[in-house]
Write a protein that holds these residues in place. Structure first.
Motif, PDB file in Angstrom:
ATOM      1  N   LEU A 154      69.673  67.432  36.306  1.00 41.52           N
ATOM      2  CA  LEU A 154      69.896  66.831  34.999  1.00 41.52           C
ATOM      3  C   LEU A 154      69.939  65.307  35.056  1.00 41.52           C
ATOM      4  O   LEU A 154      70.092  64.655  34.039  1.00 41.52           O
ATOM      5  N   GLU A 155      69.818  64.735  36.246  1.00 42.74           N
ATOM      6  CA  GLU A 155      69.958  63.293  36.399  1.00 42.74           C
ATOM      7  C   GLU A 155      68.632  62.628  36.773  1.00 42.74           C
ATOM      8  O   GLU A 155      68.611  61.646  37.508  1.00 42.74           O
ATOM      9  N   ASP A 156      67.528  63.176  36.288  1.00 47.31           N
ATOM     10  CA  ASP A 156      66.223  62.592  36.587  1.00 47.31           C
ATOM     11  C   ASP A 156      66.156  61.161  36.047  1.00 47.31           C
ATOM     12  O   ASP A 156      66.660  60.863  34.973  1.00 47.31           O
ATOM     13  N   GLU A 157      65.519  60.276  36.818  1.00 46.69           N
ATOM     14  CA  GLU A 157      65.322  58.907  36.365  1.00 46.69           C
ATOM     15  C   GLU A 157      64.046  58.368  36.995  1.00 46.69           C
ATOM     16  O   GLU A 157      63.535  58.935  37.971  1.00 46.69           O
ATOM     17  N   SER A 158      63.504  57.287  36.431  1.00 47.23           N
ATOM     18  CA  SER A 158      62.224  56.773  36.931  1.00 47.23           C
ATOM     19  C   SER A 158      62.117  55.277  36.693  1.00 47.23           C
ATOM     20  O   SER A 158      62.817  54.707  35.857  1.00 47.23           O
ATOM     21  N   VAL A 159      61.206  54.654  37.459  1.00 50.40           N
ATOM     22  CA  VAL A 159      60.826  53.260  37.242  1.00 50.40           C
ATOM     23  C   VAL A 159      59.305  53.213  37.130  1.00 50.40           C
ATOM     24  O   VAL A 159      58.598  54.013  37.748  1.00 50.40           O
ATOM     25  N   SER A 160      58.805  52.286  36.324  1.00 51.66           N
ATOM     26  CA  SER A 160      57.367  52.124  36.128  1.00 51.66           C
ATOM     27  C   SER A 160      56.920  50.783  36.675  1.00 51.66           C
ATOM     28  O   SER A 160      57.630  49.772  36.540  1.00 51.66           O
ATOM     29  N   LEU A 161      55.749  50.770  37.301  1.00 48.42           N
ATOM     30  CA  LEU A 161      55.164  49.547  37.842  1.00 48.42           C
ATOM     31  C   LEU A 161      53.686  49.509  37.489  1.00 48.42           C
ATOM     32  O   LEU A 161      53.063  50.551  37.280  1.00 48.42           O
ATOM     33  N   THR A 162      53.130  48.310  37.459  1.00 52.67           N
ATOM     34  CA  THR A 162      51.713  48.137  37.149  1.00 52.67           C
ATOM     35  C   THR A 162      51.010  47.475  38.331  1.00 52.67           C
ATOM     36  O   THR A 162      51.501  46.475  38.862  1.00 52.67           O
ATOM     37  N   LEU A 163      49.890  48.057  38.731  1.00 50.81           N
ATOM     38  CA  LEU A 163      49.053  47.460  39.770  1.00 50.81           C
ATOM     39  C   LEU A 163      47.927  46.696  39.093  1.00 50.81           C
ATOM     40  O   LEU A 163      47.133  47.281  38.347  1.00 50.81           O
ATOM     41  N   HIS A 164      47.875  45.385  39.331  1.00 48.78           N
ATOM     42  CA  HIS A 164      46.852  44.525  38.731  1.00 48.78           C
ATOM     43  C   HIS A 164      45.856  44.085  39.792  1.00 48.78           C
ATOM     44  O   HIS A 164      46.252  43.622  40.863  1.00 48.78           O
ATOM     45  N   LEU A 165      44.560  44.212  39.496  1.00 49.77           N
ATOM     46  CA  LEU A 165      43.523  43.658  40.360  1.00 49.77           C
ATOM     47  C   LEU A 165      43.033  42.341  39.776  1.00 49.77           C
ATOM     48  O   LEU A 165      42.825  42.237  38.554  1.00 49.77           O
ATOM     49  N   GLU A 166      42.864  41.346  40.627  1.00 51.10           N
ATOM     50  CA  GLU A 166      42.217  40.115  40.194  1.00 51.10           C
ATOM     51  C   GLU A 166      40.736  40.430  39.988  1.00 51.10           C
ATOM     52  O   GLU A 166      40.078  40.931  40.897  1.00 51.10           O
ATOM     53  N   GLY A 167      40.232  40.158  38.809  1.00 44.91           N
ATOM     54  CA  GLY A 167      38.850  40.530  38.551  1.00 44.91           C
ATOM     55  C   GLY A 167      38.244  39.769  37.398  1.00 44.91           C
ATOM     56  O   GLY A 167      38.812  38.797  36.891  1.00 44.91           O
ATOM     57  N   ILE A 168      37.086  40.227  36.971  1.00 47.59           N
ATOM     58  CA  ILE A 168      36.348  39.581  35.885  1.00 47.59           C
ATOM     59  C   ILE A 168      35.695  40.647  35.018  1.00 47.59           C
ATOM     60  O   ILE A 168      35.220  41.674  35.513  1.00 47.59           O
ATOM     61  N   VAL A 169      35.679  40.398  33.715  1.00 47.16           N
ATOM     62  CA  VAL A 169      35.016  41.281  32.742  1.00 47.16           C
ATOM     63  C   VAL A 169      33.686  40.653  32.355  1.00 47.16           C
ATOM     64  O   VAL A 169      33.602  39.438  32.112  1.00 47.16           O
ATOM     65  N   PHE A 170      32.639  41.476  32.297  1.00 45.44           N
ATOM     66  CA  PHE A 170      31.345  40.968  31.839  1.00 45.44           C
ATOM     67  C   PHE A 170      30.685  41.985  30.904  1.00 45.44           C
ATOM     68  O   PHE A 170      30.839  43.195  31.064  1.00 45.44           O
ATOM     69  N   PRO A 171      29.944  41.498  29.890  1.00 40.83           N
ATOM     70  CA  PRO A 171      29.225  42.409  28.993  1.00 40.83           C
ATOM     71  C   PRO A 171      27.961  42.907  29.662  1.00 40.83           C
ATOM     72  O   PRO A 171      27.325  42.187  30.450  1.00 40.83           O
ATOM     73  N   TYR A 172      27.584  44.136  29.338  1.00 42.02           N
ATOM     74  CA  TYR A 172      26.385  44.687  29.974  1.00 42.02           C
ATOM     75  C   TYR A 172      25.611  45.541  28.975  1.00 42.02           C
ATOM     76  O   TYR A 172      26.187  46.321  28.204  1.00 42.02           O
ATOM     77  N   GLN A 173      24.287  45.361  28.996  1.00 40.74           N
ATOM     78  CA  GLN A 173      23.375  46.197  28.212  1.00 40.74           C
ATOM     79  C   GLN A 173      22.151  46.497  29.060  1.00 40.74           C
ATOM     80  O   GLN A 173      21.839  45.750  29.993  1.00 40.74           O
ATOM     81  N   PRO A 174      21.435  47.587  28.772  1.00 44.28           N
ATOM     82  CA  PRO A 174      20.295  47.976  29.603  1.00 44.28           C
ATOM     83  C   PRO A 174      19.034  47.198  29.254  1.00 44.28           C
ATOM     84  O   PRO A 174      19.013  46.371  28.334  1.00 44.28           O
TER      85      PRO A 174
END
Length: 342
Positions: A134-154
């Motif tokens: 009855l004593e369940d508990e949790s912590v949340s963490l985020t893994l971030h990658l250093e990166g770049i977003v680019f648009p793409y079309q065929p």
């Protein structure tokens, strides 16, 4: 968070389903004060592709008959996929991350998760849950990658991808569909693109810095404009891809007057492969690759990366990866960009 219905099976370390819904009901109370788990000093861990990253989860005390469960929230479907379940003595790994994860176990209270050879798809939110009756508990963490977003079309023009085709297209260019958070960050860093594109959760957006008539009108404020969720099979847009630097890799240019086939062979003669679009963007972003020379890439496009804008290199005022589009593959006008991996 309300307790998942499958917790009874976790005590036996039985194989869980591939994923379970992770969502707190509207209006439900906040999680109780942590009794056994320490709140992490930092909620985010920053890393790069190919590195080893550790997500901290440390117990302040060891309750009786407890289990620790690590899971990851998948942004494409908002489901929680189990990674590891342990009782401190024994553990069992699950899912595609299984070969690359382990518990750090630097001391008896340490349940931190270590991920080796970090991949693009590893970015996201993780949860360390203490399962203790009855004593369940949790912590949340985020893994971030250093990166770049680019648009793409065929090569056949804009708005040709349904969601699944956009997802495949990004993967073929050494990237993956961007998350909304990645696209928003790219917009704050200057991404200005008029064509709408799919992102990982199945919604469609486009980022605008300079409001203008063809992009929603001059009266609309700058921002990440949205079309919302669309039909993943029927609706067609471009794609916003996300990539990250790969440790130990290099993109370089071979000068020449090569057609597309000769460009690929020139890279192979050097023990490399013709570079993909994501690899060129990554080299431009993280290695400051700067060349005025157009070069073939693996998708048949011709591009060149500019970090220091100048008049005779396209004339545009901002840094970026410029494109000549998709010329005839028989044309002998350009050199080639090669990728040498680790």
């Amino acid at each position: 968070m309300h307790r998942l219905l499958l917790l009874s099976s976790l005590w036996l370390l039985a194989a869980p389903p591939a994923s379970t819904i992770f969502q707190r009901p509207t209006g439900s109370p906040a999680p109780p004060h942590l009794q056994y788990l320490l709140e992490p000093l930092h909620a985010a861990v920053h890393t790069r592709r190919g590195a080893t990253a550790t997500l901290p989860c440390v117990l302040r005390a060891l309750p009786r008959n407890y289990r620790v469960k690590w899971s990851k929230v998948e942004p494409a479907n908002y489901r929680e996929s189990i990674i590891i379940i342990t009782n401190g003595l024994y553990h069992k790994n699950y899912g595609p991350l299984s070969p690359r994860v382990r518990l750090r176990h630097s001391h008896r209270y340490d349940a931190s998760l270590t991920i080796t050879d970090v991949a693009l798809e590893d970015e996201g939110r993780y949860r360390c849950q203490l399962v203790n009756g009855l004593e369940d508990e949790s912590v949340s963490l985020t893994l971030h990658l250093e990166g770049i977003v680019f648009p793409y079309q065929p090569s056949n023009g804009r708005y040709k991808f349904n969601y699944h085709e956009a997802k495949r297209a990004c993967e073929q260019q050494d990237s993956r569909l961007a998350t909304y958070q990645q696209l928003y960050k790219a917009w704050t860093e200057g991404l200005d693109w008029c064509n709408a594109g799919w992102i990982l959760d199945g919604t469609v957006h486009y980022p605008i810095i300079n409001s203008r008539e063809p992009c929603g009108g001059r009266l609309l404020l700058p921002g990440v404009r949205t079309y919302g969720a669309r039909d993943k099979q029927k609706d067609r847009f471009d794609a916003f891809c996300f990539t990250s630097a790969l440790q130990g890799s290099q993109v370089y240019f071979i000068r020449g007057h090569l057609n597309f086939k000769e460009a690929g062979q020139a890279c192979r003669n050097n023990g490399a492969a013709i570079a993909k679009v994501g690899q060129l963007y990554s080299a431009w972003k993280f290695s400051q690759l700067d060349r005025c020379d157009g070069g073939w890439l693996a998708d048949g496009s011709v591009r060149y990366p500019i970090t220091t804008p100048r008049e005779r290199c396209g004339g545009l005022p901002d840094p970026g990866v410029r494109s000549f589009g998709f010329p005839s593959k028989e044309l002998r006008t350009y050199g080639t960009y090669c990728f040498a991996g680790k």
